[in-house]
Scaffold this motif. Structure first.
Motif, PDB file in Angstrom:
ATOM      1  N   ILE A 221       0.833  -1.207   0.000  1.00 33.47           N
ATOM      2  CA  ILE A 221       0.000   0.000   0.000  1.00 33.47           C
ATOM      3  C   ILE A 221       0.866   1.256   0.000  1.00 33.47           C
ATOM      4  O   ILE A 221       0.621   2.207  -0.760  1.00 33.47           O
ATOM      5  CB  ILE A 221      -0.961  -0.010   1.202  1.00 33.47           C
ATOM      6  CG1 ILE A 221      -1.990  -1.133   1.043  1.00 33.47           C
ATOM      7  CG2 ILE A 221      -1.660   1.340   1.346  1.00 33.47           C
ATOM      8  CD1 ILE A 221      -2.849  -1.365   2.275  1.00 33.47           C
TER       9      ILE A 221
ATOM     10  N   HIS B 137      -6.373  -4.272  -2.256  1.00 38.68           N
ATOM     11  CA  HIS B 137      -5.164  -4.940  -1.792  1.00 38.68           C
ATOM     12  C   HIS B 137      -5.368  -6.452  -1.714  1.00 38.68           C
ATOM     13  O   HIS B 137      -6.482  -6.958  -1.606  1.00 38.68           O
ATOM     14  CB  HIS B 137      -4.757  -4.412  -0.406  1.00 38.68           C
ATOM     15  CG  HIS B 137      -5.824  -4.576   0.644  1.00 38.68           C
ATOM     16  ND1 HIS B 137      -5.962  -5.712   1.407  1.00 38.68           N
ATOM     17  CD2 HIS B 137      -6.818  -3.733   1.036  1.00 38.68           C
ATOM     18  CE1 HIS B 137      -6.987  -5.567   2.232  1.00 38.68           C
ATOM     19  NE2 HIS B 137      -7.526  -4.387   2.025  1.00 38.68           N
TER      20      HIS B 137
ATOM     21  N   SER C  59     -11.073  -5.523  -0.915  1.00 43.17           N
ATOM     22  CA  SER C  59     -10.297  -6.707  -1.233  1.00 43.17           C
ATOM     23  C   SER C  59     -11.226  -7.843  -1.645  1.00 43.17           C
ATOM     24  O   SER C  59     -12.414  -7.622  -1.908  1.00 43.17           O
ATOM     25  CB  SER C  59      -9.395  -7.107  -0.058  1.00 43.17           C
ATOM     26  OG  SER C  59      -8.411  -8.033  -0.489  1.00 43.17           O
TER      27      SER C  59
ATOM     28  N   PRO D  31      -9.558  -3.919   7.466  1.00 39.80           N
ATOM     29  CA  PRO D  31      -9.438  -2.493   7.154  1.00 39.80           C
ATOM     30  C   PRO D  31      -9.221  -1.605   8.370  1.00 39.80           C
ATOM     31  O   PRO D  31      -8.529  -0.588   8.272  1.00 39.80           O
ATOM     32  CB  PRO D  31     -10.770  -2.174   6.456  1.00 39.80           C
ATOM     33  CG  PRO D  31     -11.689  -3.288   6.810  1.00 39.80           C
ATOM     34  CD  PRO D  31     -10.830  -4.489   7.005  1.00 39.80           C
TER      35      PRO D  31
ATOM     36  N   SER E 298     -15.278   0.273   3.397  1.00 40.05           N
ATOM     37  CA  SER E 298     -14.542  -0.996   3.438  1.00 40.05           C
ATOM     38  C   SER E 298     -15.427  -2.063   2.815  1.00 40.05           C
ATOM     39  O   SER E 298     -16.636  -2.080   3.018  1.00 40.05           O
ATOM     40  CB  SER E 298     -14.164  -1.382   4.868  1.00 40.05           C
ATOM     41  OG  SER E 298     -15.301  -1.538   5.688  1.00 40.05           O
TER      42      SER E 298
ATOM     43  N   PHE F  85     -10.912   0.867   1.729  1.00 44.14           N
ATOM     44  CA  PHE F  85     -10.188  -0.371   1.449  1.00 44.14           C
ATOM     45  C   PHE F  85     -11.154  -1.358   0.810  1.00 44.14           C
ATOM     46  O   PHE F  85     -12.310  -1.475   1.234  1.00 44.14           O
ATOM     47  CB  PHE F  85      -9.614  -0.990   2.730  1.00 44.14           C
ATOM     48  CG  PHE F  85      -8.599  -0.127   3.429  1.00 44.14           C
ATOM     49  CD1 PHE F  85      -7.267  -0.167   3.054  1.00 44.14           C
ATOM     50  CD2 PHE F  85      -8.979   0.719   4.465  1.00 44.14           C
ATOM     51  CE1 PHE F  85      -6.323   0.630   3.694  1.00 44.14           C
ATOM     52  CE2 PHE F  85      -8.047   1.516   5.102  1.00 44.14           C
ATOM     53  CZ  PHE F  85      -6.714   1.470   4.713  1.00 44.14           C
TER      54      PHE F  85
END
Length: 396
Positions: free
Chosen positions: A38, A113, A57, A65, A80, A55
């Motif tokens: 990051i 991420h 994913s 997060p 998130s 965030f």
């Protein structure tokens, strides 16, 4: 353009990676590597990490997060999100979710991420380790169908049988990834070229998959930062604009590979309806795509994904899938130009997304000339699957 579109409204501002390792060989904890990726993406974009406010994913990523927010010291967490599904089916979906959050005003700077430290938490590619047989595996585990290769092989075998596609097509896909990895010092398989003989002589994993048809298992981390298109134009890197994204599956897709025996269309990567929606949002077609990064959990998934994204018909596969057609810079359809999951790194496909962005920027180690549209396909045969198109300013 409909207001309900991502086209041209969000862009990738930064990308970041750690070093990539063979599985279980990462020298640092998963969370530390996630933070490093990051921070590398923030440095690439030229932004203060504290300005991140979201965030996103996928694949049950363990990096919470709230923990990331605290470690980075962000000003405020506004968004998130986790995309459902294992493996890399949701990689482009996570980017779509982050893009939608920005367009919808839920966040201004979202990082997508993925991090893996398999020595710390266990291998993804192992056979199922269970004390009993759950009901969804009742017609698979007792008969030796235990690992991802064994689950997906029947789907690809069926497709190849129905359309008269030979092993040479899968070999060309594998050799393409290894060819491009030899130009990429980041690749785990850098310096380890693949020949036809080496491919043919490699052991079977689950027919039609030889060893080199199967993705690696790796440790490391990767991150992508998205912001509004307007903000991206004033930032450090050439923007890669989101032209379209789609996720989902076809009718009666299996809830897991173990239940695939019940679906009416076994030989599919699940992109038939998803690709149509992708092109509709992007207002483009397969003929507009300059370069493709297609997730190789197994080469057979790439075969079906390219067909279902409209690049050629099944009966054309043997003529199209030749090494000379797939390599950069001169191939008809340059494919997996970083080395992909087979030869660069298996970060559940996020590395392929980064390579799609690098092609737009002109920063690939196997750069294709004059790239304006770059396709990045998420994990085939692992629904809900997802797919995304990136474009240059000229593509808008």
């Amino acid at each position: 353009m409909s207001d309900r579109s991502l086209r041209g409204r969000v862009a990738v501002a930064g990308v970041g990676e750690t070093a990539y390792y063979r599985h279980s060989q990462a020298p640092e904890p998963e969370f530390v590597m996630c933070l490093k990726a990051i921070l590398a993406a923030c440095e690439d974009a030229g932004i203060d990490p504290r300005d991140i406010d979201g965030f996103a994913s996928f694949s049950d990523d363990r990096n919470d997060p709230m923990a990331l927010a605290a470690a980075i010291g962000i000003h405020e967490l506004r968004f998130s999100n986790m995309q459902w599904g294992g493996g890399g089916g949701g990689v482009a979906g996570a980017l779509a979710n982050a893009s939608a959050a920005i367009v919808g005003g839920l966040a201004d700077c979202v990082v997508v991420h993925r991090a893996l430290a398999q020595g710390q938490f266990g291998r993804f590619g192992q056979g199922v380790q269970l004390p009993g047989v759950p009901r969804e595996f009742a017609l698979s585990l007792p008969y030796g169908q235990m690992s991802p290769a064994q689950f997906f092989a029947p789907m690809v075998n069926r497709f190849m049988h129905e359309h008269g596609i030979g092993q040479e097509a899968l070999r060309a896909i594998a050799m393409t990834s290894y060819h491009h990895a030899q130009a990429n010092p980041r690749a785990v398989m850098y310096g380890k070229p693949l020949t036809e003989e080496k491919y043919d002589e490699s052991r079977w994993i689950a027919e039609p998959f030889h060893l080199f048809d199967c993705c690696q298992e790796n440790d490391g981390a990767a991150a992508i930062i998205l912001v509004s298109a307007e903000r991206a134009r004033d930032m450090r890197q050439t923007p890669a604009f989101v032209l379209g994204a789609a996720m989902g599956s076809s009718h009666r897709a299996p809830s897991s590979p173990a239940s695939s025996f019940a679906i009416p269309d076994l030989g599919t990567s699940q992109f038939k309806p998803v690709a149509r929606r992708l092109y509709a949002m992007a207002q483009l077609g397969p003929g507009d795509v300059d370069v493709v990064q297609c997730y190789e959990n197994f080469t057979g998934g790439v075969l079906m994904s390219l067909i279902e994204h409209g690049f050629f018909k099944p009966e054309e596969a043997m003529d199209f899938l030749r090494l000379e057609n797939l390599v950069a810079p001169t191939g008809k359809l340059p494919l997996n130009t970083s080395g992909g999951n087979l030869a660069e790194c298996y970060m559940h496909g996020l590395g392929l997304q980064i390579e799609a962005v690098r092609q737009i920027r002109g920063q690939s180690t196997s750069q294709v000339p004059d790239v304006h549209v770059s396709l990045a396909v998420g994990g085939p045969m692992s629904p809900p699957v997802s797919t995304i198109l990136y474009g240059s300013e000229a593509a808008l």
